[in-house]
Design a protein around this motif. Structure first.
Motif, short mmCIF file in Angstrom:
data_model
loop_
_atom_site.label_atom_id
_atom_site.label_comp_id
_atom_site.label_asym_id
_atom_site.label_seq_id
_atom_site.Cartn_x
_atom_site.Cartn_y
_atom_site.Cartn_z
N GLY A 114 9.36 115.30 15.65
CA GLY A 114 8.79 114.76 16.88
C GLY A 114 8.93 113.26 17.00
N ILE A 115 10.10 112.73 16.66
CA ILE A 115 10.33 111.29 16.73
C ILE A 115 10.74 110.93 18.16
CG2 ILE A 115 11.61 109.35 15.77
CD1 ILE A 115 9.72 110.91 13.82
N ALA A 116 10.01 109.99 18.75
CA ALA A 116 10.28 109.61 20.15
C ALA A 116 11.58 108.84 20.27
CB ALA A 116 9.13 108.76 20.69
N THR A 117 12.26 109.03 21.39
CA THR A 117 13.51 108.31 21.65
C THR A 117 13.40 107.45 22.89
OG1 THR A 117 14.43 110.03 23.09
CG2 THR A 117 14.79 110.28 20.72
N THR A 118 12.22 107.38 23.47
CA THR A 118 12.06 106.65 24.74
C THR A 118 11.54 105.25 24.49
OG1 THR A 118 9.85 107.61 24.97
CG2 THR A 118 11.66 108.72 26.09
N GLY A 119 12.18 104.28 25.11
CA GLY A 119 11.73 102.90 25.08
C GLY A 119 11.60 102.41 26.51
N ASP A 120 12.11 101.21 26.78
CA ASP A 120 12.12 100.74 28.16
C ASP A 120 13.31 101.36 28.89
OD1 ASP A 120 14.38 99.38 27.35
OD2 ASP A 120 13.54 97.38 27.59
N ALA A 121 13.64 100.82 30.07
CA ALA A 121 14.73 101.40 30.86
C ALA A 121 16.06 101.37 30.12
CB ALA A 121 14.85 100.65 32.19
N ASN A 122 16.20 100.45 29.18
CA ASN A 122 17.44 100.35 28.40
C ASN A 122 17.31 100.99 27.02
OD1 ASN A 122 18.98 98.84 30.36
ND2 ASN A 122 17.68 97.08 29.88
N GLY A 123 16.22 101.71 26.80
CA GLY A 123 16.05 102.39 25.52
C GLY A 123 15.60 101.48 24.39
N ILE A 124 15.07 100.29 24.73
CA ILE A 124 14.66 99.31 23.72
C ILE A 124 13.18 99.46 23.42
CG2 ILE A 124 14.62 96.85 23.12
CD1 ILE A 124 17.41 98.02 23.62
#
Length: 288
Positions: A114-124
């Motif tokens: 369950g490791i998240a992959t979402t950051g800001d709009a650029n994935g940061i």
């Protein structure tokens, strides 16, 4: 002529009417006083309510302004490679497999499900990690959308204090390769956390070229072959040409590239192009 009895009765009725009028006036005064107090309370409540509504509205606007004007992660000094060919889902599972060699320093493997992959709009990641060294700070911005298992691993190691007290043991200064390598508690280039994990970005690129430019400021994982990522990573202080076999997971904030430049300017022990940096780069803490 009215009799005395009649006059007394008329006077009594007159007095009674006067008393009733006085009582009525007193009752009206009391009613008006109560009504005035109620109106005053209502007015005060309305004013206070208005102030509270205005303040709440102002707070909401301030919050909205803060959220809309909050600084986005700064751009890297050199362009990052293109994004993943196939984006990850919002949550992924990682595999951290034990290695034959034990951990160079006691540490637990990271959480793997369950490791998240979402950051800001650029994935940061919205917040950076900061490496504190004897030579100055190195602030890192990490792109979790493309290398989630790598970012998850780095954060886990940092929070367990794995990097504290270690030194960046290797530096290269050739025309094609300008990197500072860190993350080995033994300082020998062979130490790791006792587990390893798969390559991520840009190894997944279907059109990858024999050599890729790892631009100034990029951060990537060092390895001993496919799927052997552990704790060692390198910081690129000058554009470098490498096979796209090293997982890129972020970049150094441009304001802190001067720390890398300071280290690079002091050269390599023995004067060669590959070896231990003259400057002692001890990592005292990694926070974030």
């Amino acid at each position: 002529m009215p009799t005395n009895q009649q006059r007394r009765a008329a006077a009594k009725r007159k007095l009674q009417r006067q008393l009733e009028r006085r009582a009525e006036r007193a009752r009206l005064r009391r009613r008006n006083t109560v009504l005035g107090a109620i109106v005053g309370v209502v007015v005060i409540a309305a004013v206070v309510g208005g102030v509270m509504v205005y303040k709440s509205s102002s707070d909401d606007k301030s919050t909205q302004a803060a959220s809309t004007t909050s600084a986005a992660p700064p751009q890297p000094a050199a362009p990052m490679p293109a994004r993943r060919a196939t984006p990850f889902p919002d949550l992924v599972d990682c595999k951290y497999d034990p290695t034959p060699a034990p951990a160079a320093k006691p540490v637990n493997p990271p959480a793997a499900t369950g490791i998240a992959t979402t950051g800001d709009a650029n994935g940061i990641m919205p917040q950076p990690m900061k490496i504190e060294t004897a030579q100055g700070p190195i602030t890192m911005w990490m792109r979790i959308a493309d290398s989630p298992c790598t970012v998850n691993n780095f954060i886990s190691l940092a929070r367990q204090g794995y990097f504290n007290g270690t030194t960046c043991h290797r530096m290269t200064s050739s025309a094609e390769l300008k990197v500072l390598q860190c993350g080995d508690p033994t300082g020998s280039g062979t130490g790791g956390p006792g587990y390893q994990f798969a390559d991520e970005f840009p190894v997944d690129q279907p059109d990858k070229k024999p050599l890729l430019t790892y631009g100034r400021g990029m951060i990537a994982m060092a390895n001993a072959g496919p799927g052997t990522n552990g704790s060692q990573f390198f910081l690129v202080y000058g554009d470098s040409k490498l096979p796209p076999s090293y997982t890129v997971f972020g970049w150094v904030d441009q304001n802190d590239l001067q720390t890398l430049d300071k280290i690079a300017q002091q050269g390599i022990v023995g004067g060669g192009e590959d070896g231990q940096p003259v400057a002692k780069v001890e990592i005292t803490a990694v926070t974030g």
